[in-house]
Design a protein around this motif. Structure first.
Motif, PDB file in Angstrom:
ATOM      1  N   ASN A   1      17.992 -45.737  10.145  1.00 10.93           N
ATOM      2  CA  ASN A   1      16.954 -44.815  10.081  1.00 10.93           C
ATOM      3  C   ASN A   1      16.878 -44.355  11.547  1.00 10.93           C
ATOM      4  N   ASP A   2      17.331 -44.921  12.490  1.00 15.73           N
ATOM      5  CA  ASP A   2      17.087 -44.586  13.958  1.00 15.73           C
ATOM      6  C   ASP A   2      18.117 -43.511  14.434  1.00 15.73           C
ATOM      7  N   THR A   3      17.929 -42.423  13.868  1.00 15.82           N
ATOM      8  CA  THR A   3      18.932 -41.256  14.207  1.00 15.82           C
ATOM      9  C   THR A   3      19.327 -41.226  15.597  1.00 15.82           C
ATOM     10  N   ILE A   4      18.035 -41.150  16.509  1.00  7.81           N
ATOM     11  CA  ILE A   4      18.224 -40.900  17.906  1.00  7.81           C
ATOM     12  C   ILE A   4      19.357 -41.931  18.469  1.00  7.81           C
ATOM     13  N   LYS A   5      18.898 -43.246  18.157  1.00 11.37           N
ATOM     14  CA  LYS A   5      19.688 -44.283  18.710  1.00 11.37           C
ATOM     15  C   LYS A   5      21.327 -44.063  18.392  1.00 11.37           C
ATOM     16  N   ARG A   6      21.473 -43.662  16.972  1.00 10.36           N
ATOM     17  CA  ARG A   6      22.567 -43.670  16.457  1.00 10.36           C
ATOM     18  C   ARG A   6      23.538 -42.521  17.238  1.00 10.36           C
ATOM     19  N   SER A   7      22.742 -41.312  17.275  1.00 11.86           N
ATOM     20  CA  SER A   7      23.368 -40.040  18.044  1.00 11.86           C
ATOM     21  C   SER A   7      23.731 -40.666  19.667  1.00 11.86           C
ATOM     22  N   VAL A   8      22.840 -41.325  20.316  1.00  8.23           N
ATOM     23  CA  VAL A   8      23.138 -41.611  21.598  1.00  8.23           C
ATOM     24  C   VAL A   8      24.419 -42.740  21.778  1.00  8.23           C
ATOM     25  N   TYR A   9      24.451 -43.410  20.775  1.00  4.24           N
ATOM     26  CA  TYR A   9      25.627 -44.430  20.776  1.00  4.24           C
ATOM     27  C   TYR A   9      26.840 -43.606  20.353  1.00  4.24           C
ATOM     28  N   THR A  10      26.753 -42.554  19.728  1.00  7.01           N
ATOM     29  CA  THR A  10      27.995 -41.661  19.236  1.00  7.01           C
ATOM     30  C   THR A  10      28.472 -41.069  20.595  1.00  7.01           C
ATOM     31  N   ALA A  11      27.468 -40.222  21.157  1.00  8.43           N
ATOM     32  CA  ALA A  11      27.895 -39.644  22.382  1.00  8.43           C
ATOM     33  C   ALA A  11      28.310 -40.710  23.430  1.00  8.43           C
ATOM     34  N   ALA A  12      27.896 -41.733  23.966  1.00  5.04           N
ATOM     35  CA  ALA A  12      28.287 -42.582  24.953  1.00  5.04           C
ATOM     36  C   ALA A  12      29.689 -43.014  24.554  1.00  5.04           C
ATOM     37  N   LEU A  13      30.052 -43.328  23.162  1.00  4.85           N
ATOM     38  CA  LEU A  13      31.291 -44.056  22.887  1.00  4.85           C
ATOM     39  C   LEU A  13      32.275 -42.920  22.707  1.00  4.85           C
ATOM     40  N   SER A  14      32.000 -41.502  22.643  1.00  6.14           N
ATOM     41  CA  SER A  14      32.813 -40.483  22.548  1.00  6.14           C
ATOM     42  C   SER A  14      33.382 -40.410  23.890  1.00  6.14           C
ATOM     43  N   SER A  15      32.480 -40.335  24.958  1.00  6.91           N
ATOM     44  CA  SER A  15      32.931 -40.571  26.331  1.00  6.91           C
ATOM     45  C   SER A  15      33.804 -41.290  26.731  1.00  6.91           C
ATOM     46  N   THR A  16      33.618 -42.735  26.007  1.00 11.64           N
ATOM     47  CA  THR A  16      34.721 -43.848  26.372  1.00 11.64           C
ATOM     48  C   THR A  16      36.021 -43.497  25.591  1.00 11.64           C
ATOM     49  N   ILE A  17      36.050 -42.858  24.556  1.00 12.14           N
ATOM     50  CA  ILE A  17      37.227 -42.466  23.724  1.00 12.14           C
ATOM     51  C   ILE A  17      37.890 -41.537  24.725  1.00 12.14           C
ATOM     52  N   ASP A  18      37.165 -40.622  25.202  1.00 15.05           N
ATOM     53  CA  ASP A  18      37.910 -39.506  26.213  1.00 15.05           C
ATOM     54  C   ASP A  18      38.706 -40.151  27.322  1.00 15.05           C
ATOM     55  N   SER A  19      38.256 -41.374  27.741  1.00 11.20           N
ATOM     56  CA  SER A  19      38.685 -42.205  28.993  1.00 11.20           C
ATOM     57  C   SER A  19      39.972 -42.525  28.520  1.00 11.20           C
ATOM     58  N   ILE A  20      39.961 -43.371  27.293  1.00 11.06           N
ATOM     59  CA  ILE A  20      41.264 -43.690  26.891  1.00 11.06           C
ATOM     60  C   ILE A  20      42.340 -42.621  26.637  1.00 11.06           C
ATOM     61  N   LEU A  21      41.950 -41.420  26.328  1.00 11.18           N
ATOM     62  CA  LEU A  21      43.065 -40.663  25.610  1.00 11.18           C
ATOM     63  C   LEU A  21      43.595 -39.943  27.063  1.00 11.18           C
TER      64      LEU A  21
END
Length: 548
Positions: free
Chosen positions: A383-403
């Motif tokens: 139910n914590d949509t903000i926290k989930r969205s923040v995690y998704t944004a941060a992890l998306s940046s990490t994935i781009d670093s791998i790619l």
């Protein structure tokens, strides 16, 4: 015996009544009643068979071959007439249906066929599939399960075609190699419990056996953690003192000059900061002035003037850097206002409820060579949509670093919760860029969605956000469609203009575990994944769904 008084009396009554009726009550076709010694040779069954003899043919004196031939001939004629009546009725119904249907395909004259799947996914069912007749020229527009084109893709075994039982092989890059599609990206859509998660896990593990590597962008239920543990992958959990720095861009790839690397680093850090701000503001993107200030901060991080962490940025915005950093187009007052608004936003990651995950240097290290990398977000309240969205944004940046490391590995990026990506405009832009960089970054991007009718949450169809989302879904040339509710068919038809009436009819009625593969504009086939006994307990997520 025919000569008895009783028979003569019965005969007299018959003659007086004027009716020609046998003593057993069966009518006689022609002739008069006569008492011949041959009559007792006929039993009741034989007498009933006399009615099939043509009129005018003499009555045989005993059971003979002529009666048997007449019976067989009459039976054939009766069946022939029944078939003709059935076909006439089917043709009439087909013509009536063709007049009222919006599908321009020619209907066959045969009734609908009921096709049974070779095996069920949690149960075996029936699917009514209409039959068509057409020329080979027009065969390409038929329904997928009848004339869908060549489906012999190269790749690992995924399952079986549900209507033919033939093995279905698929690799994310195989449609491009086969000339069927121009994009390696895909999407999976289906209602809860329709079988889409089981397919994705089967697909991902089989791709690993084919030499691919998998990255799960977010695992909100912990389902993929079991898969990673079973095959020797890496499962990463962030938070509570386990840090992953979204501004860490990794090492410079070989073959990239310093100027290009600097520009890439600046762009990625700017996108990461914008994504974090947008997530913290529940989808509201930074203003133009704020974005200019974030771009300046990303530039100074690449030049070594600022430490690349969120904590250092918040301190810089509140210190000398924020008061003196010159930004083209910003006066002192505007810059001060932007600094204060960004501090209020980003400080939630440093001193607020979201601290302990992304504000410092990384203490968790990703192994790019792992067969599967799962970012475990099951510890976050759904139910914590903000926290989930923040995690998704941060992890998306990490994935781009791998790619962007370009290490020569081919990877599938799977967004288990696609709505978390689509709800953030900055993440939509980042996903769109990743889809367009598939050749450069050697990646295939797959997004899992539930009901397409939920697209209404992201604004009207003419809004800029919806246009970007529709573009992402259109670029996903491989679409695996599981059961959808009737309310989602209009959105599906808008996304797929060539969706036929037969597909619209079948999709809400798809059996559990059966998905419609649409690859490019040529291949359409119903596929049921094949899962081994060893893998099924690891993949299965329905343990408590049926109450036992």
């Amino acid at each position: 015996m025919p000569g008895t008084d009783i028979e003569r009396g019965r005969n007299t009554e018959i003659e007086q009544s004027g009716q020609q009726t046998h003593r057993y009550g069966s009518p006689i076709r022609s002739g008069g009643m006569s008492f011949q010694t041959v009559l007792p040779a006929f039993n009741e069954r034989s007498l009933s068979r006399l009615s099939v003899l043509p009129a005018g043919q003499p009555i045989p004196k005993a059971e003979s071959r002529s009666i048997s031939r007449a019976v067989r001939k009459a039976r054939k004629e009766t069946l022939k007439q029944a078939r003709k009546q059935s076909m006439d009725r089917a043709r009439k119904e087909a013509r009536q249906e063709e007049k009222t249907s919006g599908d321009v395909l020619p209907r066959s004259t045969s009734p609908f066929r009921r096709v049974r799947g070779l095996f069920g996914f949690g149960g075996t069912g029936m699917l009514n599939l209409p039959s068509h007749s057409t020329s080979t020229y027009r065969a390409g527009v038929l329904t997928p399960w009848l004339a869908s084109g060549v489906t012999e893709f190269e790749g690992p075994l995924i399952g079986k075609e549900n209507t033919t039982g033939t093995p279905f092989r698929f690799d994310a890059w195989s449609p491009v190699r086969a000339g069927v599609a121009t994009s390696v990206n895909g999407m999976v859509v289906g209602m809860m419990g329709s079988g889409k998660s089981m397919f994705l896990k089967t697909f991902a593990v089989r791709e690993i056996s084919y030499g691919r590597h998998i990255i799960i962008m977010s695992d909100p239920k912990g389902e993929w953690v079991r898969v990673a543990q079973a095959i020797g992958g890496q499962a990463l959990s962030v938070g509570h003192g386990r840090y992953m720095n979204p501004l860490d861009i990794g090492r410079k790839p070989s073959g990239v000059d310093d100027t290009q690397w600097f520009m890439d680093c600046q762009s990625r850090r700017s996108v990461a900061l914008s994504g974090l701000v947008s997530s913290l503001r529940e989808g509201q993107v930074p203003s133009s002035a704020e974005q200019s200030l974030l771009d300046a901060a990303a530039e100074d991080m690449c030049l070594g003037r600022l430490k690349p962490t969120v904590t250092s940025l918040v301190e810089a915005l509140d210190g000398e850097w924020g008061r003196t950093r010159e930004v083209r187009g910003l006066n002192d007052l505007t810059r001060d206002q932007c600094c204060r608004s960004l501090i209020l936003t980003l400080d939630k990651l440093v001193h607020g409820s979201l601290q302990g995950a992304f504000e410092r240097e990384s203490t968790i290290h990703v192994d790019p060579s792992a067969p599967i990398i799962v970012f475990d977000t099951s510890g976050i309240d759904s139910n914590d949509t903000i926290k989930r969205s923040v995690y998704t944004a941060a992890l998306s940046s990490t994935i781009d670093s791998i790619l962007t490391a370009k290490d020569g590995l081919y990877r599938l990026i799977i967004a288990e919760e696609g709505w978390e990506v689509l709800s953030n405009p900055m993440l939509v832009d980042a996903w769109d860029k990743r889809m367009r960089m598939t050749g450069e970054w050697a990646c295939s991007n797959w997004m899992l969605l539930h009901e397409l009718s939920d697209l209404e949450k992201f604004g009207p169809p003419e809004s800029e956000q919806r246009k970007k989302i529709d573009g992402i879904l259109t670029l996903s040339e491989t679409k695996v469609i599981y059961k959808q509710s009737p309310s989602s068919l209009s959105y599906l038809a808008a996304l797929l203009p060539d969706l036929t009436d037969d597909e619209k009819y079948a999709i809400p009625r798809l059996n559990r575990g059966v998905g419609l593969f649409r690859v490019g504009d040529k291949v359409r086939v119903l596929v049921h994944p094949v899962v081994s006994r060893t893998a099924y307990p690891v993949f299965n997520t329905d343990k408590g769904r049926f109450g036992n």
